[in-house]
Write an enzyme that holds these catalytic residues in place. Sequence first.
Site, PDB file in Angstrom:
ATOM      1  N   SER A 130       0.826  -1.215   0.000  1.00  0.00           N
ATOM      2  CA  SER A 130       0.000   0.000   0.000  1.00  0.00           C
ATOM      3  C   SER A 130       0.857   1.261   0.000  1.00  0.00           C
ATOM      4  CB  SER A 130      -0.925   0.015   1.224  1.00  0.00           C
ATOM      5  OG  SER A 130      -1.901  -0.968   1.080  1.00  0.00           O
ATOM      6  N   TYR A 225      -8.115  -9.281  -2.840  1.00  0.00           N
ATOM      7  CA  TYR A 225      -7.550  -9.190  -4.183  1.00  0.00           C
ATOM      8  C   TYR A 225      -8.594  -9.553  -5.232  1.00  0.00           C
ATOM      9  CZ  TYR A 225      -2.934  -8.795  -2.095  1.00  0.00           C
ATOM     10  OH  TYR A 225      -1.841  -8.362  -1.390  1.00  0.00           O
TER      11      TYR A 225
END
Length: 369
Positions: A130, A225
């Site tokens: 991230s 995901y």
Amino acid sequence: MTIGALKEPAGERRVAILPEHFSLIKKLDCELLVEQGAGENSYSSDKDYTDAGAKISSREEVIANADILVCINLPEEKEFPSLKDKVLVGTFHPVYHKEIFEKIASSGVSVFSLDMLPRSTRAQSMDVLSSQANIAGYKSIIVAAGIYPKYFPMLMTAAGSIAPAKVLILGAGVAGLQAIATARRLGGVVEVFDTRPAVKEEVQSLGARFVEVEGAADDSKAGGYAVEQTEDFKQRQKERITVAVKKADIVVTTAQIFGKKAPTLITKEMVESMKSGSVIIDIASSTGGNTELTKDNETVVYNGVTIVGNSNLPSTMPYDSSKLYGKNMIHFLELMWNKERQFNLNFEDDLIKSSCITYKGSIYNERIK
Ligand code: NAD
């Protein structure tokens, strides 16, 4: 214990630990050894490290004297034997390079890869995917704006009016969302595709239009995901993307499927339909790219359209990316100490367990096995 920070290979400008992280390392009661020149591409000199309290050494000495080695990229294969009994922490993308981990395992080093951490709330402070994707998303728009031969914002001047740039983002994960926010700040009009309907609200709250394609595969068991889509979905998505690409001045592609080749979303024919001067930034290039014409680590110009294939945009902002990476790293290292402030690899901890790739001479990680 001694933590050793390694210099990254040529082409990588980041470093795993900056001098400003030293105070946090001290809290672990550790010494810091830094390879000579490790921070120079991140604007941190050897003197900055020694002023902060670290010791500078040659690479061989760092490897020989450190208990824990921190880095971003995997050391060279010829160095594996010298890593015996060390703990090595970095971001190695083992799902894409399984073979090399058989070799490193046999040399008796315990490898932890931060990209294997689950995307859970507890792991947020050590989530390098991230922190670095955020930078990639921001920089993708800055790079595009630098290449694009026109303005981003709408302008009304005495000399005439300028229409705003039309920006298309494929994939609204961490990078895609930051690309949307940056493109909006520059005044672009933004359209977005993602297979995860869950991101629709976030996209809209950033002032972009979310183009929904019905019938995406269920991704509820994929840890956040995306998953592979059906042929029928891919066909319908292709039709919608064809229309959007033709209109777009700038396209940023970020679509990835964990552990798999990135989906091809933009074909050669779609690029041929774009206006000359348009720009595509493909940040999924290292896993195959989202554009048929992408070349990883290269910029190609096809039919007047510039296609930049770069999955390592964080390296182009080495100071901030190293600053965030180092913080992620230290938060992760903290897991390796118990309440009594002793070094202890606790495999009951799901974060230690999921990020451990090799241990005691063999592959430990079930997904890599
Ligand atoms: P990623 O880099 O794996 O993929 C980028 C984006 O591409 C994703 O949004 C994905 O859905 C999208 N995509 C994949 N195939 C596509 C296709 N065919 N067409 C269009 N889009 C496609 O994603 P990421 O940024 O690493 O995020 C992965 C997940 O982790 C997300 O759900 C994100 O919200 C989640 N996350 C959770 C936390 C947390 O809770 N701590 C932190 C960060 C990210």
